[in-house]
Design an enzyme around this catalytic site. Structure first.
Site, mmCIF file in Angstrom:
data_model
loop_
_atom_site.group_PDB
_atom_site.id
_atom_site.type_symbol
_atom_site.label_atom_id
_atom_site.label_comp_id
_atom_site.label_asym_id
_atom_site.label_seq_id
_atom_site.Cartn_x
_atom_site.Cartn_y
_atom_site.Cartn_z
ATOM 1 N N CYS A 1 13.745 -4.687 -5.253
ATOM 2 C CA CYS A 1 13.002 -3.580 -4.204
ATOM 3 C C CYS A 1 12.557 -3.985 -2.907
ATOM 4 O O CYS A 1 12.559 -3.358 -2.083
ATOM 5 C CB CYS A 1 11.712 -2.959 -5.141
ATOM 6 S SG CYS A 1 12.114 -1.945 -6.714
ATOM 7 N N LEU B 1 0.873 -1.414 0.141
ATOM 8 C CA LEU B 1 0.073 0.051 0.029
ATOM 9 C C LEU B 1 0.785 1.195 -0.161
ATOM 10 O O LEU B 1 0.323 2.273 -0.439
ATOM 11 C CB LEU B 1 -0.740 0.133 1.160
ATOM 12 C CG LEU B 1 -1.840 -1.270 1.364
ATOM 13 C CD1 LEU B 1 -2.951 -1.268 2.670
ATOM 14 C CD2 LEU B 1 -2.770 -1.351 -0.166
ATOM 15 N N CYS C 1 19.620 -13.757 5.950
ATOM 16 C CA CYS C 1 19.219 -12.552 5.511
ATOM 17 C C CYS C 1 17.654 -12.357 5.396
ATOM 18 O O CYS C 1 17.026 -12.814 6.490
ATOM 19 C CB CYS C 1 19.570 -12.441 4.383
ATOM 20 S SG CYS C 1 18.869 -13.673 2.854
#
Length: 394
Positions: free
Chosen positions: A205, A84, A352
């Site tokens: 991203c 969002l 990670c």
């Protein structure tokens, strides 16, 4: 024809605009270059958008508002709260819903006259060319190299132009690729990137982050290019790469040339293997040296002496980390700089966010002689979901 002149319109005009459409699109109709003819072309256009995420969200909303008559959406994912911040086609009430359904509802709320076609599938070599053949133009809003090469090669085989965009942190890029462009101007994505970057070199991203509003900047440029191609106005970004830097607030364009070494695209390939998210060495290192979140929890509960190493970046550590872990970012391990900080006398477990970077770091440790090092399958996210739900996920 110079490399910066307009191309012929991609789409024939529809027969007419209704009275209501004239009222709706009046601000387009009074632009001399666009006019009634251009709006009729938009009405007749069929555009396929790959992904209803960061770039797909603004692209779909503005294509719908512009009056593109048929919009296809390729999307099989569901809306997550972390979407969002940038995926403005979805709202809080859509969390957990299929993104395709949510996107369709938002589009029809803006423009109920649009034919929205949902393709709730993963784009694959088996379905891409046939799907692309149903549309005039492809808008590629994907976020990984494997799908980008698939979109490119399928567009070449389907003889379709496509608008490509990509975003990362504060920077975005846009271009137009069309192998069959008139007058020998054809270029495709492989002229820009002949080969995929090595696995682990380019963070997604999800790993590196993206400024939410960057999606609007890049998505709007992509729609501008789509409108120009459909209507035949202006100078499209075919043969040019536009690079936008939000921090310096500048747009620059770089000329692209056809790669003389490039081979013709004759078939689709295994793109996951071509791009390999994890390198072969990382896969090999992880093959017999992976622990699950549950296994790690059992080891810790049993009081086993383990060195738990977090190979993410400091900003990620600040969001969430596993208690007892030590932060050593992956690059310090890959360069060899941090090897002296690691213990030789007890097992090391690397982790990670999701397990990709820790596999690469694991391969480096194995090379350096840490034979009993392992890594955590699924990373911090798996730990938060399976072991400690009180931890935030990002």
């Amino acid at each position: 024809m110079s490399s910066t002149e307009s191309l012929p319109p991609l789409v024939e005009p529809a027969a007419e605009l209704t009275k209501d459409e004239v009222a709706r699109y009046s601000r387009h109709l009074i632009i001399p270059d666009l006019g009634v003819d251009g709006q009729k072309r938009l009405k007749n256009a069929k555009v396929l958008v790959i992904g209803a995420g960061g770039l797909g969200s603004p692209a779909l909303l503005y294509l719908a508002a512009a009056g593109v008559g048929t919009l296809g959406i390729v999307e099989f994912d569901e809306v997550d709260a972390s979407n969002l911040q940038r995926q403005i086609i979805h709202g809080e009430s859509d969390i957990g819903r299929p993104k395709a359904d949510s996107a369709r509802d938002s589009i029809l709320e803006i423009n109920s006259g649009i034919d929205v076609r949902l393709h709730k599938i993963r784009l694959e070599p088996e379905n891409a060319v046939e799907l692309f053949a149903e549309y005039d133009l492809i808008v590629d809003g994907t976020d990984n190299f494997a799908t980008r090469y698939l979109v490119n090669d399928a567009a070449v085989l389907a003889h379709k132009p496509y608008v490509w965009g990509s975003i990362y942190r504060f920077e975005g890029q846009v271009s137009v690729f069309w192998e069959d462009a008139p007058n020998g101007r054809g270029l495709n994505y492989r002229d820009l990137y002949p080969e995929a970057p090595p696995p682990g070199m380019v963070p997604s991203c999800a790993e590196g982050g993206v400024l939410g509003v960057l999606c609007a900047s890049i998505g709007s440029v992509m729609v501008t290019e789509a409108i120009k191609l459909i209507t035949g106005i202006g100078e499209p970004l075919l043969g040019r790469l536009m690079v936008y830097d939000a921090l310096d607030m500048n747009y620059r364009t770089i000329k692209l040339r056809r790669d003389p070494e490039r081979q013709p695209i004759t078939e689709l390939i295994d793109y996951e293997a071509f791009c390999g998210v994890v390198s072969e060495e990382g896969q090999a290192a992880a093959a017999d040296s992976t622990v699950t979140a549950r296994e790690l929890k059992d080891l810790l509960d049993a009081g086993k002496e383990i060195e738990l190493i977090d190979v993410r970046e400091p900003v990620e550590w600040d969001i969430v980390h596993i208690e007892g872990a030590k932060l050593i970012p992956k690059d310090r391990i890959l360069s060899g700089e941090a090897l002296s900080e690691l213990p030789q006398n007890r097992p090391i477990v690397l982790h990670c966010k999701t397990g990709v970077r820790s596999a690469e770091a694991l391969a480096a440790l194995k090379r350096a002689g840490f034979s009993d090092a392992t890594h955590l399958q699924g990373g911090v996210i798996a730990w938060a979901r399976q072991i400690d739900p009180s931890l935030p996920v990002y």
